[in-house]
Write a protein that holds these residues in place. Structure first.
Motif, PDB file in Angstrom:
ATOM      1  N   SER A   1       9.359 -25.828  10.439  1.00  0.00           N
ATOM      2  CA  SER A   1       9.692 -24.652   9.638  1.00  0.00           C
ATOM      3  C   SER A   1       8.977 -24.731   8.292  1.00  0.00           C
ATOM      4  O   SER A   1       8.503 -25.797   7.876  1.00  0.00           O
ATOM      5  N   GLU A   2       8.924 -23.609   7.605  1.00  0.00           N
ATOM      6  CA  GLU A   2       8.272 -23.586   6.295  1.00  0.00           C
ATOM      7  C   GLU A   2       8.999 -24.495   5.302  1.00  0.00           C
ATOM      8  O   GLU A   2       8.360 -25.160   4.482  1.00  0.00           O
ATOM      9  N   LYS A   3      10.307 -24.536   5.373  1.00  0.00           N
ATOM     10  CA  LYS A   3      11.072 -25.394   4.459  1.00  0.00           C
ATOM     11  C   LYS A   3      10.800 -26.867   4.751  1.00  0.00           C
ATOM     12  O   LYS A   3      10.757 -27.696   3.832  1.00  0.00           O
ATOM     13  N   GLN A   4      10.641 -27.218   6.018  1.00  0.00           N
ATOM     14  CA  GLN A   4      10.309 -28.595   6.370  1.00  0.00           C
ATOM     15  C   GLN A   4       8.936 -28.972   5.826  1.00  0.00           C
ATOM     16  O   GLN A   4       8.736 -30.105   5.362  1.00  0.00           O
ATOM     17  N   ARG A   5       8.001 -28.042   5.875  1.00  0.00           N
ATOM     18  CA  ARG A   5       6.682 -28.312   5.302  1.00  0.00           C
ATOM     19  C   ARG A   5       6.785 -28.589   3.808  1.00  0.00           C
ATOM     20  O   ARG A   5       6.098 -29.457   3.272  1.00  0.00           O
ATOM     21  N   TRP A   6       7.640 -27.830   3.143  1.00  0.00           N
ATOM     22  CA  TRP A   6       7.834 -28.039   1.711  1.00  0.00           C
ATOM     23  C   TRP A   6       8.411 -29.433   1.444  1.00  0.00           C
ATOM     24  O   TRP A   6       7.986 -30.116   0.503  1.00  0.00           O
ATOM     25  N   GLU A   7       9.350 -29.867   2.249  1.00  0.00           N
ATOM     26  CA  GLU A   7       9.944 -31.196   2.083  1.00  0.00           C
ATOM     27  C   GLU A   7       8.893 -32.289   2.225  1.00  0.00           C
ATOM     28  O   GLU A   7       8.880 -33.254   1.446  1.00  0.00           O
ATOM     29  N   LEU A   8       8.022 -32.163   3.219  1.00  0.00           N
ATOM     30  CA  LEU A   8       6.963 -33.158   3.400  1.00  0.00           C
ATOM     31  C   LEU A   8       6.008 -33.148   2.209  1.00  0.00           C
ATOM     32  O   LEU A   8       5.586 -34.203   1.725  1.00  0.00           O
ATOM     33  N   TYR A   9       5.688 -31.959   1.740  1.00  0.00           N
ATOM     34  CA  TYR A   9       4.772 -31.822   0.614  1.00  0.00           C
ATOM     35  C   TYR A   9       5.347 -32.447  -0.650  1.00  0.00           C
ATOM     36  O   TYR A   9       4.648 -33.155  -1.388  1.00  0.00           O
ATOM     37  N   GLU A  10       6.620 -32.236  -0.900  1.00  0.00           N
ATOM     38  CA  GLU A  10       7.257 -32.698  -2.126  1.00  0.00           C
ATOM     39  C   GLU A  10       7.371 -34.226  -2.203  1.00  0.00           C
ATOM     40  O   GLU A  10       7.394 -34.791  -3.296  1.00  0.00           O
ATOM     41  N   MET A  11       7.460 -34.884  -1.046  1.00  0.00           N
ATOM     42  CA  MET A  11       7.710 -36.324  -1.064  1.00  0.00           C
ATOM     43  C   MET A  11       6.430 -37.148  -1.151  1.00  0.00           C
ATOM     44  O   MET A  11       6.500 -38.371  -1.236  1.00  0.00           O
ATOM     45  N   CYS A  12       5.260 -36.520  -1.186  1.00  0.00           N
ATOM     46  CA  CYS A  12       3.996 -37.253  -1.186  1.00  0.00           C
ATOM     47  C   CYS A  12       3.286 -37.100  -2.526  1.00  0.00           C
ATOM     48  O   CYS A  12       2.421 -36.237  -2.682  1.00  0.00           O
ATOM     49  N   ASP A  13       3.642 -37.924  -3.476  1.00  0.00           N
ATOM     50  CA  ASP A  13       3.020 -37.848  -4.794  1.00  0.00           C
ATOM     51  C   ASP A  13       1.534 -38.146  -4.741  1.00  0.00           C
ATOM     52  O   ASP A  13       0.741 -37.574  -5.485  1.00  0.00           O
ATOM     53  N   TYR A  14       1.145 -39.067  -3.867  1.00  0.00           N
ATOM     54  CA  TYR A  14      -0.237 -39.529  -3.848  1.00  0.00           C
ATOM     55  C   TYR A  14      -1.187 -38.558  -3.162  1.00  0.00           C
ATOM     56  O   TYR A  14      -2.384 -38.577  -3.430  1.00  0.00           O
ATOM     57  N   ALA A  15      -0.675 -37.738  -2.264  1.00  0.00           N
ATOM     58  CA  ALA A  15      -1.576 -36.929  -1.429  1.00  0.00           C
ATOM     59  C   ALA A  15      -1.416 -35.432  -1.605  1.00  0.00           C
ATOM     60  O   ALA A  15      -2.299 -34.677  -1.194  1.00  0.00           O
ATOM     61  N   ARG A  16      -0.330 -34.962  -2.202  1.00  0.00           N
ATOM     62  CA  ARG A  16      -0.075 -33.525  -2.170  1.00  0.00           C
ATOM     63  C   ARG A  16      -1.038 -32.731  -3.042  1.00  0.00           C
ATOM     64  O   ARG A  16      -1.153 -31.513  -2.877  1.00  0.00           O
ATOM     65  N   HIS A  17      -1.738 -33.393  -3.988  1.00  0.00           N
ATOM     66  CA  HIS A  17      -2.677 -32.641  -4.824  1.00  0.00           C
ATOM     67  C   HIS A  17      -3.900 -32.176  -4.037  1.00  0.00           C
ATOM     68  O   HIS A  17      -4.718 -31.428  -4.559  1.00  0.00           O
ATOM     69  N   HIS A  18      -4.006 -32.607  -2.781  1.00  0.00           N
ATOM     70  CA  HIS A  18      -5.100 -32.137  -1.928  1.00  0.00           C
ATOM     71  C   HIS A  18      -4.761 -30.813  -1.237  1.00  0.00           C
ATOM     72  O   HIS A  18      -5.628 -30.241  -0.574  1.00  0.00           O
TER      73      HIS A  18
END
Length: 341
Positions: free
Chosen positions: A224-241
């Motif tokens: 789901s879109e909310k699950q994608r947001w959760e994965l994005y939020e927990m990755c400090d090292y990679a989410r800026h990509h």
């Protein structure tokens, strides 16, 4: 990767077309005998197919026949067989998480701790997400929870490696160009550098692996879109990509997702129409209190297809009511002279 032992099995390489694959296969096999080696291992290269790949990736999917990459569920021939359950079991997912959390539990993952993460990337990329009649929302959530745990474990390992290496070497600051599988330098251990390469240049646990796993999770069609947001939020090292819409954190649906390349203002307009419905309680959420209409649904036994049908009906009803309410509001404003016809 065998999910019990962590041992790597056959390696599959995908090409854009069959002629490209055949040309590469012929080129490798024409080499002088003994040159096709990986370390000390002799390598045989043969043509394969999507069906063979999927059968290897999902070995415990019972009563499934793969036809050109699509699953066909067949009746169990044995009376004692329980038939098809899932493409990947909860036990298999748990083993992958444990291999990532405790690589020392297997000699294979101890030598190559990146294997469980690469296996999860392959699973997410090749899972038959479009076969929505054959897996439930609950099973989708099991896969998501496994990915979330593995991202958390990998982030911790990278953070530890950076902390351990920072006293001995200089490396690019956060936010600079992403470090690929390459570079130089060794950490205090003598064989692992800040970029996660061992003495032989084998990719280990690094930001690139984290980025690849996060990318696989964000592109998993069943999440789901909310699950994608959760994965994005927990990755400090990679989410800026990655660029992710902030509206995802408020997404109210389990199955219905926004279409690709839809502008942000279009989604916001639909959200306004939805909250105009008198059935929706106004909250700080841009979509209002839609999620309360979906509570109480048995996600354990509800397939993704059935959940999508229910959500689509709810969405249609809410939009019709919201548009009608908006029209009434506009008519009232016109009558009061606030709008000029």
């Amino acid at each position: 990767m065998d999910r019990n032992s962590g041992k790597t099995m056959d390696c599959f390489v995908e090409f854009l077309s069959t002629p490209d694959a055949r040309a590469c296969c012929n080129s490798v096999n024409l080499r002088q005998h003994g040159l096709n080696r990986i370390s000390e291992r002799m390598v045989d290269v043969t043509m394969s197919s999507q069906d063979e790949l999927l059968a290897v990736l999902f070995p415990k999917a019972k009563n499934v026949k793969w036809d050109n990459g699509s699953p066909i569920i067949v009746e169990a021939e044995e009376e004692w067989s329980s038939g098809f359950k899932n493409f990947v079991s909860a036990e298999e997912l748990g083993l992958m998480v444990r291999h990532a959390e405790q690589p020392h539990r297997s000699n294979f993952t101890l030598r190559s701790p990146q294997r469980p993460y690469e296996a999860m990337i392959s699973l997410l990329a090749k899972y038959p997400w479009s076969s929505v009649e054959n897996y439930t929302v609950s099973h989708r959530n099991q896969i998501f929870n496994a990915v979330r745990q593995m991202l958390h474990i990998l982030s911790i390992n990278i953070r530890k490696e950076y902390t351990r290496s920072s006293a001995d070497m200089t490396f690019p600051s956060y936010g600079s160009s992403p470090t690929k599988y390459g570079g130089h330098g060794r950490g205090p251990s003598g064989n692992i550098g800040y970029n996660g390469l061992d003495a032989n240049g084998t990719p280990m646990l690094n930001e690139q692996l984290l980025e690849d796993l996060l990318s696989a999770g964000l592109n998993a069609a069943g999440f789901s879109e909310k699950q994608r947001w959760e994965l994005y939020e927990m990755c400090d090292y990679a989410r800026h990509h990655f660029i992710v819409s902030p509206l995802l954190q408020f997404w109210p649906f389990e199955v219905l997702n926004r279409k690709t390349r839809v502008e942000e203002d279009v989604v916001e307009l639909y959200a306004i129409w939805l909250v105009n419905n008198p059935e929706i309680v106004q909250t700080g959420n841009p979509f209002g209190s839609i999620d309360h209409l979906l509570r109480g649904i048995d996600v354990e036994g509800t397939t993704m297809h059935d959940m999508g049908v229910m959500e689509n009906k709810i969405l249609d009803a809410l939009l019709m009511g919201g548009l009608e309410n908006a029209r009434k509001g506009m008519q009232l404003e016109r009558a009061m002279g606030y709008l000029t016809l």
